[in-house]
Design a protein around this motif. Structure first.
Motif, mmCIF file in Angstrom:
data_model
loop_
_atom_site.group_PDB
_atom_site.id
_atom_site.type_symbol
_atom_site.label_atom_id
_atom_site.label_comp_id
_atom_site.label_asym_id
_atom_site.label_seq_id
_atom_site.Cartn_x
_atom_site.Cartn_y
_atom_site.Cartn_z
ATOM 1 N N ASP A 116 31.841 10.940 -12.137
ATOM 2 C CA ASP A 116 31.675 10.688 -10.711
ATOM 3 C C ASP A 116 32.448 9.439 -10.295
ATOM 4 O O ASP A 116 33.043 9.392 -9.210
ATOM 5 C CB ASP A 116 30.196 10.517 -10.362
ATOM 6 C CG ASP A 116 29.433 11.834 -10.395
ATOM 7 O OD1 ASP A 116 30.088 12.899 -10.363
ATOM 8 O OD2 ASP A 116 28.193 11.792 -10.462
ATOM 9 N N ALA A 117 32.420 8.417 -11.167
ATOM 10 C CA ALA A 117 33.102 7.154 -10.848
ATOM 11 C C ALA A 117 34.603 7.242 -11.077
ATOM 12 O O ALA A 117 35.389 6.625 -10.337
ATOM 13 C CB ALA A 117 32.508 6.019 -11.682
ATOM 14 N N ARG A 118 35.004 7.998 -12.088
ATOM 15 C CA ARG A 118 36.420 8.071 -12.458
ATOM 16 C C ARG A 118 36.800 9.530 -12.736
ATOM 17 O O ARG A 118 36.915 9.949 -13.878
ATOM 18 C CB ARG A 118 36.695 7.189 -13.679
ATOM 19 C CG ARG A 118 36.335 5.724 -13.396
ATOM 20 C CD ARG A 118 36.658 4.798 -14.523
ATOM 21 N NE ARG A 118 36.286 3.436 -14.173
ATOM 22 C CZ ARG A 118 36.440 2.379 -14.966
ATOM 23 N NH1 ARG A 118 36.968 2.541 -16.165
ATOM 24 N NH2 ARG A 118 36.085 1.172 -14.569
ATOM 25 N N PRO A 119 36.980 10.291 -11.684
ATOM 26 C CA PRO A 119 37.192 11.736 -11.843
ATOM 27 C C PRO A 119 38.492 12.106 -12.553
ATOM 28 O O PRO A 119 38.629 13.248 -12.990
ATOM 29 C CB PRO A 119 37.187 12.247 -10.393
ATOM 30 C CG PRO A 119 37.504 11.057 -9.550
ATOM 31 C CD PRO A 119 36.914 9.883 -10.259
ATOM 32 N N ASP A 120 39.432 11.183 -12.680
ATOM 33 C CA ASP A 120 40.687 11.500 -13.359
ATOM 34 C C ASP A 120 40.601 11.348 -14.865
ATOM 35 O O ASP A 120 41.584 11.623 -15.571
ATOM 36 C CB ASP A 120 41.820 10.624 -12.815
ATOM 37 C CG ASP A 120 42.183 10.988 -11.378
ATOM 38 O OD1 ASP A 120 42.020 12.167 -11.022
ATOM 39 O OD2 ASP A 120 42.607 10.101 -10.616
ATOM 40 N N VAL A 121 39.470 10.882 -15.378
ATOM 41 C CA VAL A 121 39.271 10.832 -16.823
ATOM 42 C C VAL A 121 38.956 12.240 -17.319
ATOM 43 O O VAL A 121 38.083 12.913 -16.780
ATOM 44 C CB VAL A 121 38.134 9.869 -17.209
ATOM 45 C CG1 VAL A 121 37.849 9.946 -18.713
ATOM 46 C CG2 VAL A 121 38.484 8.437 -16.809
ATOM 47 N N GLU A 122 39.670 12.677 -18.329
ATOM 48 C CA GLU A 122 39.409 13.987 -18.945
ATOM 49 C C GLU A 122 38.753 13.761 -20.299
ATOM 50 O O GLU A 122 39.308 13.075 -21.158
ATOM 51 C CB GLU A 122 40.708 14.769 -19.122
ATOM 52 C CG GLU A 122 40.502 16.149 -19.735
ATOM 53 C CD GLU A 122 41.808 16.904 -19.957
ATOM 54 O OE1 GLU A 122 41.758 17.977 -20.600
ATOM 55 O OE2 GLU A 122 42.867 16.419 -19.505
ATOM 56 N N VAL A 123 37.570 14.321 -20.486
ATOM 57 C CA VAL A 123 36.791 14.089 -21.697
ATOM 58 C C VAL A 123 36.806 15.329 -22.583
ATOM 59 O O VAL A 123 36.553 16.437 -22.113
ATOM 60 C CB VAL A 123 35.343 13.707 -21.354
ATOM 61 C CG1 VAL A 123 34.515 13.550 -22.622
ATOM 62 C CG2 VAL A 123 35.311 12.412 -20.543
ATOM 63 N N VAL A 124 37.106 15.111 -23.850
ATOM 64 C CA VAL A 124 36.965 16.152 -24.869
ATOM 65 C C VAL A 124 35.778 15.747 -25.738
ATOM 66 O O VAL A 124 35.814 14.703 -26.400
ATOM 67 C CB VAL A 124 38.236 16.288 -25.724
ATOM 68 C CG1 VAL A 124 38.014 17.300 -26.847
ATOM 69 C CG2 VAL A 124 39.421 16.691 -24.866
ATOM 70 N N ALA A 125 34.710 16.531 -25.703
ATOM 71 C CA ALA A 125 33.467 16.191 -26.405
ATOM 72 C C ALA A 125 33.308 17.036 -27.664
ATOM 73 O O ALA A 125 33.587 18.233 -27.653
ATOM 74 C CB ALA A 125 32.270 16.391 -25.481
ATOM 75 N N VAL A 126 32.869 16.386 -28.732
ATOM 76 C CA VAL A 126 32.565 17.088 -29.983
ATOM 77 C C VAL A 126 31.181 16.649 -30.458
ATOM 78 O O VAL A 126 30.723 15.555 -30.120
ATOM 79 C CB VAL A 126 33.613 16.814 -31.081
ATOM 80 C CG1 VAL A 126 34.983 17.298 -30.663
ATOM 81 C CG2 VAL A 126 33.660 15.337 -31.442
ATOM 82 N N GLU A 127 30.541 17.500 -31.225
ATOM 83 C CA GLU A 127 29.213 17.202 -31.761
ATOM 84 C C GLU A 127 29.282 17.215 -33.272
ATOM 85 O O GLU A 127 29.984 18.036 -33.877
ATOM 86 C CB GLU A 127 28.214 18.248 -31.265
ATOM 87 C CG GLU A 127 26.773 17.980 -31.681
ATOM 88 C CD GLU A 127 25.820 18.985 -31.045
ATOM 89 O OE1 GLU A 127 25.590 18.880 -29.826
ATOM 90 O OE2 GLU A 127 25.337 19.873 -31.779
ATOM 91 N N GLY A 128 28.538 16.315 -33.897
ATOM 92 C CA GLY A 128 28.534 16.289 -35.349
ATOM 93 C C GLY A 128 27.571 15.259 -35.881
ATOM 94 O O GLY A 128 27.024 14.447 -35.125
ATOM 95 N N PRO A 129 27.344 15.236 -37.193
ATOM 96 C CA PRO A 129 26.478 14.224 -37.802
ATOM 97 C C PRO A 129 27.159 12.859 -37.786
ATOM 98 O O PRO A 129 28.386 12.752 -37.674
ATOM 99 C CB PRO A 129 26.279 14.746 -39.226
ATOM 100 C CG PRO A 129 27.488 15.599 -39.494
ATOM 101 C CD PRO A 129 27.862 16.203 -38.177
ATOM 102 N N THR A 130 26.364 11.823 -37.912
ATOM 103 C CA THR A 130 26.864 10.458 -37.780
ATOM 104 C C THR A 130 27.990 10.134 -38.748
ATOM 105 O O THR A 130 28.990 9.527 -38.362
ATOM 106 C CB THR A 130 25.698 9.468 -37.957
ATOM 107 O OG1 THR A 130 24.897 9.488 -36.777
ATOM 108 C CG2 THR A 130 26.196 8.050 -38.178
ATOM 109 N N ASP A 131 27.845 10.517 -40.021
ATOM 110 C CA ASP A 131 28.892 10.143 -40.984
ATOM 111 C C ASP A 131 30.232 10.778 -40.626
ATOM 112 O O ASP A 131 31.289 10.143 -40.767
ATOM 113 C CB ASP A 131 28.480 10.493 -42.416
ATOM 114 C CG ASP A 131 28.066 11.943 -42.594
ATOM 115 O OD1 ASP A 131 27.984 12.677 -41.588
ATOM 116 O OD2 ASP A 131 27.829 12.350 -43.750
ATOM 117 N N THR A 132 30.199 12.008 -40.114
ATOM 118 C CA THR A 132 31.445 12.661 -39.687
ATOM 119 C C THR A 132 32.046 11.953 -38.485
ATOM 120 O O THR A 132 33.265 11.711 -38.428
ATOM 121 C CB THR A 132 31.182 14.135 -39.337
ATOM 122 O OG1 THR A 132 30.704 14.810 -40.501
ATOM 123 C CG2 THR A 132 32.449 14.819 -38.851
#
Length: 294
Positions: A116-132
């Motif tokens: 909302d604050a910075r709409p030009d930021v493109e985020v690529v999200a990944v999920e995983g365990p902490t050590d990874t």
């Protein structure tokens, strides 16, 4: 093979139709332009311009190289613009990692505020365990990660710094018909005969195993279920009980009751992890994550 400055000179000579005019525009001497064009023609394997009584014009080889030069210079200009907004924190690509339960509410809330604050930021999200996630931060594949010290402690990684985000209490999930489902607080010793539903963590000691040992027993059975939906399903069916962090409370189905435990050690610490030189957008997201837990 072709230097960027030489390609830029080629485009300028083509636009002005003159070595002399190109020299004036680029603040070169006319002889320097002639030498550099000659060197470029040598690298290209032949002449690029027709020499006319008044000025020059591209020949077929020159038009071919000119077309590619325009594409290269345009891509470089776009890269410069993207890097400018990236380093200013106003846009660009950011790679974000988080463990599973942080993605239920905490990370989405902060991420929505960031976009909302910075709409030009493109985020690529990944999920995983902490050590990874920590390993990917060290390798430069992530720009920020939300990690925790559960179940094995917080690993270290070269060039990665961490800061505490919050303490996350662990509850026990019980089916609604369980004898302890309405208890104000549950002592682990009252669960000594239960099967425990855990993630696929392997054979290393876990926080649960240590807590059970302090309570004087060993879990009679461990059921390994990797995903939270499966853990909730097994617990709701009365096949076992499970530790559930408060971050996951919004995802717990109505068929389960979450009860606090008497052991104060049954909590984990959630951290924000950043590389040595974080992006401005990653620092902004870190601040928004802190806002989300206050």
């Amino acid at each position: 093979m072709f230097e960027i400055d030489a390609l830029r000179l080629l485009v300028t000579v083509a636009e002005t139709g003159s070595f002399t005019k190109a020299a004036v525009r680029l603040n070169y001497t006319q002889s320097a332009v002639s030498r550099r064009i000659a060197a470029l023609e040598g690298a290209a394997g032949g002449a690029l311009f027709e020499r006319l009584p008044r000025g020059v014009r591209l020949n077929p080889a020159g038009r071919t190289l000119h077309r590619h030069a325009l594409e290269v210079l345009d891509r470089l200009a776009r890269a410069e613009r993207e890097l400018t907004v990236l380093h200013a924190g106003q846009g660009g690509l950011m790679h974000l990692g988080a463990f599973a339960t942080a993605n239920i509410s905490l990370v989405p809330t902060a991420l929505r505020a960031l976009l909302d604050a910075r709409p030009d930021v493109e985020v690529v999200a990944v999920e995983g365990p902490t050590d990874t996630l920590m390993g990917r931060l060290a390798d430069g594949a992530l720009d920020l990660a939300v990690v925790s010290d559960y179940p094995y402690g917080l690993p270290s990684a070269d060039g990665v710094t961490t800061s505490v985000l919050c303490e996350d209490e662990l509850f026990v999930a019980l089916p609604r018909e369980h004898r302890l489902a309405s208890a104000p607080v549950v002592d682990l010793r009252e669960l000594r005969d239960e099967a425990w539903i855990q993630g696929a963590y392997g054979d290393r000691p876990t926080m649960l195993a240590d807590a059970c040992a302090r309570a004087g027993f060993t879990p009679r059975k461990i059921i390994r279920i990797a995903e939270w939906a499966g853990k909730f399903g097994y617990a709701a069916a009365g096949l076992g009980v499970a530790l559930v962090p408060s971050l996951a409370a919004d995802a717990v189905p109505a068929s389960l009751a979450l009860r606090p435990l008497t052991d104060p050690s049954l909590r984990r610490t959630v951290h924000v992890a950043l590389p040595a030189t974080p992006l401005p957008a990653a620092l902004k997201l870190r601040d928004l994550l802190r806002d989300a837990v206050t």
